[in-house]
Design a protein around this motif. Structure first.
Motif, PDB file in Angstrom:
ATOM      1  N   GLY A 282       8.528  25.626 -21.921  1.00 36.59           N
ATOM      2  CA  GLY A 282       7.637  26.627 -22.493  1.00 36.59           C
ATOM      3  C   GLY A 282       6.414  26.869 -21.641  1.00 36.59           C
ATOM      4  N   THR A 283       5.499  27.637 -22.192  1.00 37.90           N
ATOM      5  CA  THR A 283       4.303  28.023 -21.453  1.00 37.90           C
ATOM      6  C   THR A 283       3.461  26.815 -21.048  1.00 37.90           C
ATOM      7  OG1 THR A 283       3.242  28.474 -23.594  1.00 37.90           O
ATOM      8  CG2 THR A 283       4.150  30.355 -22.392  1.00 37.90           C
ATOM      9  N   ALA A 284       3.489  25.733 -21.814  1.00 39.08           N
ATOM     10  CA  ALA A 284       2.731  24.530 -21.455  1.00 39.08           C
ATOM     11  C   ALA A 284       3.272  23.893 -20.172  1.00 39.08           C
ATOM     12  CB  ALA A 284       2.760  23.517 -22.597  1.00 39.08           C
ATOM     13  N   ASP A 285       4.536  24.143 -19.854  1.00 40.48           N
ATOM     14  CA  ASP A 285       5.162  23.581 -18.664  1.00 40.48           C
ATOM     15  C   ASP A 285       4.904  24.407 -17.409  1.00 40.48           C
ATOM     16  OD1 ASP A 285       6.681  21.398 -19.994  1.00 40.48           O
ATOM     17  OD2 ASP A 285       7.607  23.104 -21.020  1.00 40.48           O
ATOM     18  N   TRP A 286       4.384  25.627 -17.571  1.00 36.50           N
ATOM     19  CA  TRP A 286       4.187  26.542 -16.453  1.00 36.50           C
ATOM     20  C   TRP A 286       2.733  27.021 -16.420  1.00 36.50           C
ATOM     21  CZ3 TRP A 286       7.978  25.791 -13.409  1.00 36.50           C
ATOM     22  CH2 TRP A 286       9.273  25.614 -13.882  1.00 36.50           C
ATOM     23  N   PRO A 287       1.798  26.188 -15.905  1.00 34.80           N
ATOM     24  CA  PRO A 287       0.387  26.574 -15.890  1.00 34.80           C
ATOM     25  C   PRO A 287       0.109  27.875 -15.141  1.00 34.80           C
ATOM     26  CG  PRO A 287       0.678  24.377 -14.934  1.00 34.80           C
ATOM     27  CD  PRO A 287       2.028  24.867 -15.352  1.00 34.80           C
ATOM     28  N   PHE A 288       0.953  28.242 -14.172  1.00 33.92           N
ATOM     29  CA  PHE A 288       0.731  29.477 -13.422  1.00 33.92           C
ATOM     30  C   PHE A 288       0.780  30.711 -14.327  1.00 33.92           C
ATOM     31  CE2 PHE A 288       5.313  29.196 -13.342  1.00 33.92           C
ATOM     32  CZ  PHE A 288       5.722  30.518 -13.492  1.00 33.92           C
ATOM     33  N   LEU A 289       1.361  30.586 -15.510  1.00 30.86           N
ATOM     34  CA  LEU A 289       1.401  31.712 -16.451  1.00 30.86           C
ATOM     35  C   LEU A 289       0.056  31.962 -17.127  1.00 30.86           C
ATOM     36  CD1 LEU A 289       4.874  31.223 -18.160  1.00 30.86           C
ATOM     37  CD2 LEU A 289       4.224  32.939 -16.455  1.00 30.86           C
ATOM     38  N   GLU A 290      -0.872  31.023 -16.975  1.00 30.56           N
ATOM     39  CA  GLU A 290      -2.222  31.167 -17.533  1.00 30.56           C
ATOM     40  C   GLU A 290      -2.187  31.466 -19.035  1.00 30.56           C
ATOM     41  OE1 GLU A 290      -4.194  34.070 -15.076  1.00 30.56           O
ATOM     42  OE2 GLU A 290      -4.087  32.765 -13.317  1.00 30.56           O
ATOM     43  N   ARG A 291      -1.466  30.628 -19.772  1.00 33.31           N
ATOM     44  CA  ARG A 291      -1.363  30.788 -21.231  1.00 33.31           C
ATOM     45  C   ARG A 291      -1.998  29.599 -21.945  1.00 33.31           C
ATOM     46  NH1 ARG A 291      -1.120  35.460 -22.455  1.00 33.31           N
ATOM     47  NH2 ARG A 291      -0.187  35.003 -24.455  1.00 33.31           N
ATOM     48  N   SER A 292      -2.892  28.850 -21.280  1.00 31.35           N
ATOM     49  CA  SER A 292      -3.523  27.683 -21.903  1.00 31.35           C
ATOM     50  C   SER A 292      -4.377  28.113 -23.090  1.00 31.35           C
ATOM     51  CB  SER A 292      -4.358  26.915 -20.879  1.00 31.35           C
ATOM     52  OG  SER A 292      -5.406  27.720 -20.408  1.00 31.35           O
ATOM     53  N   GLY A 293      -4.511  27.202 -24.032  1.00 32.87           N
ATOM     54  CA  GLY A 293      -5.288  27.491 -25.227  1.00 32.87           C
ATOM     55  C   GLY A 293      -4.513  28.295 -26.258  1.00 32.87           C
ATOM     56  N   ARG A 294      -3.267  28.554 -25.986  1.00 36.29           N
ATOM     57  CA  ARG A 294      -2.406  29.283 -26.920  1.00 36.29           C
ATOM     58  C   ARG A 294      -1.240  28.383 -27.282  1.00 36.29           C
ATOM     59  NH1 ARG A 294      -3.461  35.152 -25.754  1.00 36.29           N
ATOM     60  NH2 ARG A 294      -4.977  35.091 -24.094  1.00 36.29           N
ATOM     61  N   PRO A 295      -0.542  28.664 -28.364  1.00 38.52           N
ATOM     62  CA  PRO A 295       0.609  27.822 -28.713  1.00 38.52           C
ATOM     63  C   PRO A 295       1.659  27.818 -27.598  1.00 38.52           C
ATOM     64  CG  PRO A 295       0.084  29.372 -30.486  1.00 38.52           C
ATOM     65  CD  PRO A 295      -0.775  29.739 -29.315  1.00 38.52           C
ATOM     66  N   ASP A 296       2.331  26.679 -27.434  1.00 35.50           N
ATOM     67  CA  ASP A 296       3.415  26.583 -26.462  1.00 35.50           C
ATOM     68  C   ASP A 296       4.577  27.447 -26.950  1.00 35.50           C
ATOM     69  OD1 ASP A 296       4.851  25.675 -24.249  1.00 35.50           O
ATOM     70  OD2 ASP A 296       5.667  23.970 -25.346  1.00 35.50           O
ATOM     71  N   GLU A 297       5.038  28.335 -26.084  1.00 36.63           N
ATOM     72  CA  GLU A 297       6.137  29.226 -26.448  1.00 36.63           C
ATOM     73  C   GLU A 297       7.199  29.190 -25.357  1.00 36.63           C
ATOM     74  OE1 GLU A 297       4.850  32.907 -28.693  1.00 36.63           O
ATOM     75  OE2 GLU A 297       3.065  32.520 -27.494  1.00 36.63           O
ATOM     76  N   PRO A 298       8.479  29.386 -25.719  1.00 41.72           N
ATOM     77  CA  PRO A 298       9.537  29.371 -24.707  1.00 41.72           C
ATOM     78  C   PRO A 298       9.331  30.449 -23.647  1.00 41.72           C
ATOM     79  CG  PRO A 298      10.454  29.550 -26.926  1.00 41.72           C
ATOM     80  CD  PRO A 298       8.972  29.676 -27.043  1.00 41.72           C
ATOM     81  N   VAL A 299       9.777  30.148 -22.431  1.00 42.69           N
ATOM     82  CA  VAL A 299       9.663  31.088 -21.321  1.00 42.69           C
ATOM     83  C   VAL A 299      11.050  31.595 -20.949  1.00 42.69           C
ATOM     84  CG1 VAL A 299       9.026  31.340 -18.890  1.00 42.69           C
ATOM     85  CG2 VAL A 299       7.562  30.023 -20.433  1.00 42.69           C
TER      86      VAL A 299
END
Length: 163
Positions: free
Chosen positions: A49-66
């Motif tokens: 999910g987004t927590a596994d891919w910091p380059f997506l810049e989605r920190s501070g949001r719920p972890d969601e599938p990519v």
């Protein structure tokens, strides 16, 4: 106005489904293909999910599938191969090599208003103006539940690998 940025993307292991579709076929096929690759990714050790891919810049949001959807052409112009991918930690069907990409964030209203093609065009123009070249097929990187998103919510990125 569309803000275009650059980012470096690490190698990604993915499970995939591929089909040759036009735009109507894409809209009918995409939700089921995403569900199928998500199921296969979970069986292969976990859907990242987004927590596994910091380059997506989605920190501070719920972890969601990519999910990554790669277009070998424009389905609006006729049938073209489209690959839907779900990311996994290891294994999978193949790897997407590390790369640099020019990308733009897309809101739900970009899609529902018919402005999505303009985002693609803006990125391609930005690439040329900045002395870069498209290296591989464009892709959309999804991280949210599109149907439940509000009009101004960012729902995915459109990206072109560049050199």
């Amino acid at each position: 106005m569309v803000e275009i940025r650059l980012r470096d993307v690490p190698e990604q292991h993915v499970v995939t489904e591929t089909r040759t579709v036009d735009q109507a076929g894409l809209e009918a096929w995409l939700p089921g293909a995403m569900a199928l690759v998500a199921e296969r990714a979970r069986a292969a050790g976990g859907l990242l999910g987004t927590a596994d891919w910091p380059f997506l810049e989605r920190s501070g949001r719920p972890d969601e599938p990519v999910f990554i959807t790669i277009y070998e052409g424009n389905p609006n112009e006729g049938p073209t191969p489209v690959e839907v991918c779900a990311t996994v930690a290891t294994g999978g069907d193949r790897s997407i090599p590390e790369h640099r990409e020019a990308y733009a964030r897309v809101t739900k209203s970009h899609v529902t208003s018919g402005a999505l093609g303009g985002v693609y065009e803006a990125i391609e123009k930005w690439i040329a103006v900045n002395g870069l070249a498209v290296a591989r097929a464009p892709r959309e990187t999804y991280w949210t539940d599109f149907p439940s998103a509000a009009a101004d919510d960012e729902v995915f990125d459109i990206a072109f690998p560049v050199t």
